[in-house]
Design a protein around this motif. Structure first.
Motif, PDB file in Angstrom:
ATOM      1  N   UNK A   1       8.191   9.005 -21.598  1.00 23.43           N
ATOM      2  CA  UNK A   1       9.068   9.273 -20.458  1.00 23.43           C
ATOM      3  C   UNK A   1       8.452   8.728 -19.170  1.00 23.43           C
ATOM      4  N   UNK A   2       7.145   8.918 -18.991  1.00 24.29           N
ATOM      5  CA  UNK A   2       6.484   8.444 -17.773  1.00 24.29           C
ATOM      6  C   UNK A   2       6.516   6.925 -17.665  1.00 24.29           C
ATOM      7  N   UNK A   3       6.380   6.226 -18.776  1.00 23.72           N
ATOM      8  CA  UNK A   3       6.423   4.769 -18.746  1.00 23.72           C
ATOM      9  C   UNK A   3       7.793   4.273 -18.302  1.00 23.72           C
ATOM     10  N   UNK A   4       8.836   4.875 -18.849  1.00 23.38           N
ATOM     11  CA  UNK A   4      10.197   4.468 -18.475  1.00 23.38           C
ATOM     12  C   UNK A   4      10.474   4.805 -17.008  1.00 23.38           C
ATOM     13  N   UNK A   5      10.156   6.030 -16.605  1.00 20.99           N
ATOM     14  CA  UNK A   5      10.437   6.438 -15.234  1.00 20.99           C
ATOM     15  C   UNK A   5       9.557   5.705 -14.221  1.00 20.99           C
ATOM     16  N   UNK A   6       8.345   5.345 -14.607  1.00 17.68           N
ATOM     17  CA  UNK A   6       7.482   4.553 -13.720  1.00 17.68           C
ATOM     18  C   UNK A   6       8.091   3.179 -13.477  1.00 17.68           C
ATOM     19  N   UNK A   7       8.586   2.551 -14.534  1.00 22.36           N
ATOM     20  CA  UNK A   7       9.208   1.226 -14.378  1.00 22.36           C
ATOM     21  C   UNK A   7      10.460   1.301 -13.515  1.00 22.36           C
ATOM     22  N   UNK A   8      11.282   2.312 -13.749  1.00 25.62           N
ATOM     23  CA  UNK A   8      12.512   2.471 -12.960  1.00 25.62           C
ATOM     24  C   UNK A   8      12.179   2.813 -11.512  1.00 25.62           C
ATOM     25  N   UNK A   9      11.255   3.734 -11.307  1.00 24.77           N
ATOM     26  CA  UNK A   9      10.886   4.142  -9.955  1.00 24.77           C
ATOM     27  C   UNK A   9      10.246   3.021  -9.154  1.00 24.77           C
ATOM     28  N   UNK A  10       9.325   2.290  -9.766  1.00 26.66           N
ATOM     29  CA  UNK A  10       8.673   1.184  -9.058  1.00 26.66           C
ATOM     30  C   UNK A  10       9.677   0.080  -8.740  1.00 26.66           C
ATOM     31  N   UNK A  11      10.577  -0.213  -9.675  1.00 28.56           N
ATOM     32  CA  UNK A  11      11.595  -1.228  -9.420  1.00 28.56           C
ATOM     33  C   UNK A  11      12.536  -0.792  -8.300  1.00 28.56           C
TER      34      UNK A  11
ATOM     35  N   UNK B   1       0.821  -1.196   0.000  1.00 27.45           N
ATOM     36  CA  UNK B   1       0.000   0.000   0.000  1.00 27.45           C
ATOM     37  C   UNK B   1       0.864   1.258   0.000  1.00 27.45           C
ATOM     38  N   UNK B   2       0.651   2.108  -0.982  1.00 23.23           N
ATOM     39  CA  UNK B   2       1.358   3.372  -1.067  1.00 23.23           C
ATOM     40  C   UNK B   2       2.492   3.395  -2.060  1.00 23.23           C
ATOM     41  N   UNK B   3       2.973   2.232  -2.495  1.00 29.24           N
ATOM     42  CA  UNK B   3       4.111   2.204  -3.406  1.00 29.24           C
ATOM     43  C   UNK B   3       3.728   2.787  -4.769  1.00 29.24           C
ATOM     44  N   UNK B   4       2.664   2.291  -5.348  1.00 34.46           N
ATOM     45  CA  UNK B   4       2.209   2.817  -6.634  1.00 34.46           C
ATOM     46  C   UNK B   4       1.721   4.248  -6.479  1.00 34.46           C
ATOM     47  N   UNK B   5       1.109   4.546  -5.346  1.00 33.44           N
ATOM     48  CA  UNK B   5       0.640   5.914  -5.099  1.00 33.44           C
ATOM     49  C   UNK B   5       1.794   6.906  -5.116  1.00 33.44           C
TER      50      UNK B   5
ATOM     51  N   UNK C   1      11.298  -9.075  -3.981  1.00 36.14           N
ATOM     52  CA  UNK C   1      11.979  -9.756  -5.085  1.00 36.14           C
ATOM     53  C   UNK C   1      11.317  -9.346  -6.401  1.00 36.14           C
ATOM     54  N   UNK C   2      11.996  -8.505  -7.146  1.00 38.95           N
ATOM     55  CA  UNK C   2      11.501  -8.054  -8.443  1.00 38.95           C
ATOM     56  C   UNK C   2      12.573  -8.334  -9.473  1.00 38.95           C
ATOM     57  N   UNK C   3      12.244  -9.101 -10.513  1.00 40.57           N
ATOM     58  CA  UNK C   3      13.249  -9.367 -11.553  1.00 40.57           C
ATOM     59  C   UNK C   3      13.486  -8.116 -12.405  1.00 40.57           C
ATOM     60  N   UNK C   4      14.569  -7.421 -12.129  1.00 42.04           N
ATOM     61  CA  UNK C   4      14.847  -6.158 -12.818  1.00 42.04           C
ATOM     62  C   UNK C   4      15.053  -6.366 -14.315  1.00 42.04           C
ATOM     63  N   UNK C   5      15.636  -7.480 -14.695  1.00 43.89           N
ATOM     64  CA  UNK C   5      15.858  -7.727 -16.123  1.00 43.89           C
ATOM     65  C   UNK C   5      14.525  -7.846 -16.853  1.00 43.89           C
ATOM     66  N   UNK C   6      13.561  -8.517 -16.246  1.00 46.32           N
ATOM     67  CA  UNK C   6      12.242  -8.664 -16.871  1.00 46.32           C
ATOM     68  C   UNK C   6      11.550  -7.314 -16.996  1.00 46.32           C
ATOM     69  N   UNK C   7      11.616  -6.502 -15.938  1.00 47.08           N
ATOM     70  CA  UNK C   7      10.907  -5.232 -15.927  1.00 47.08           C
ATOM     71  C   UNK C   7      11.600  -4.182 -16.785  1.00 47.08           C
ATOM     72  N   UNK C   8      12.917  -4.069 -16.664  1.00 50.12           N
ATOM     73  CA  UNK C   8      13.634  -2.968 -17.298  1.00 50.12           C
ATOM     74  C   UNK C   8      14.217  -3.284 -18.665  1.00 50.12           C
TER      75      UNK C   8
END
Length: 174
Positions: free
Chosen positions: A106-116, A71-75, A125-132
């Protein structure tokens, strides 16, 4: 401002519900559509940084609550994204053709980087290679394809203010 806030909240709510119910399981070319992020970009560009930040917080909270994520991470990520996209819309021409596409990319890239990054800091445990690496390029492409219809819908719902009410754009000196 009250009617615009209700309209923006309704758009964010509908985008969040569609994101969770329909688009969550839809993956194309390894990427995922992010309707909520595209709607947030459109709202922030059309209404500015304060409405963008509030819409980002509401959308992130709805998404976190519906998916039972942290809760709050995506927010947090969407609030920052909504604020900065709104600032971009306030300081440059909102009516420029490239503004929504540039903002969504830009928002899509920064959202993926920020959430990761936030998941990493929390120890998830987030697979950074899969996400980024694997899914980022298809996700950017899919979100860019979704930009035109979503921006047109948001622009129709959130009509631009009349000439007398329109705020002046910020002029940068130097």
């Amino acid at each position: 401002m009250g009617v615009d806030a209700v309209k923006a909240a309704a758009l964010v709510f509908c985008a969040a519900v569609l994101q969770v119910s329909v688009l969550a399981s839809l993956h194309v070319l390894g990427g995922a559509l992010d309707l909520l992020l595209v709607a947030l970009v459109a709202i922030a560009l059309l209404r500015g940084s304060i409405v963008g930040a509030a819409a980002g917080f509401l959308g992130g909270l709805l998404l976190d609550t519906a998916t039972l994520e942290t809760l709050g991470l995506t927010s947090l990520v969407l609030t920052v994204a909504g604020y900065w996209i709104g600032r971009y819309g306030e300081t440059t021409g909102r009516d420029r053709v490239h503004a929504p596409y540039l903002s969504v990319g830009v928002a899509t890239v920064l959202y993926a980087v920020g959430a990761s990054g936030l998941h990493f800091m929390l120890g998830d445990a987030v697979p950074a290679r899969l996400v980024l690496v694997d899914s980022l390029a298809p996700s950017v492409l899919l979100n860019l394809l979704l930009t035109a219809p979503v921006y047109a819908l948001c622009r129709r719902v959130l009509r631009p203010p009349a000439r007398a009410e329109r705020t002046r754009e910020v002029e940068l000196l130097g």
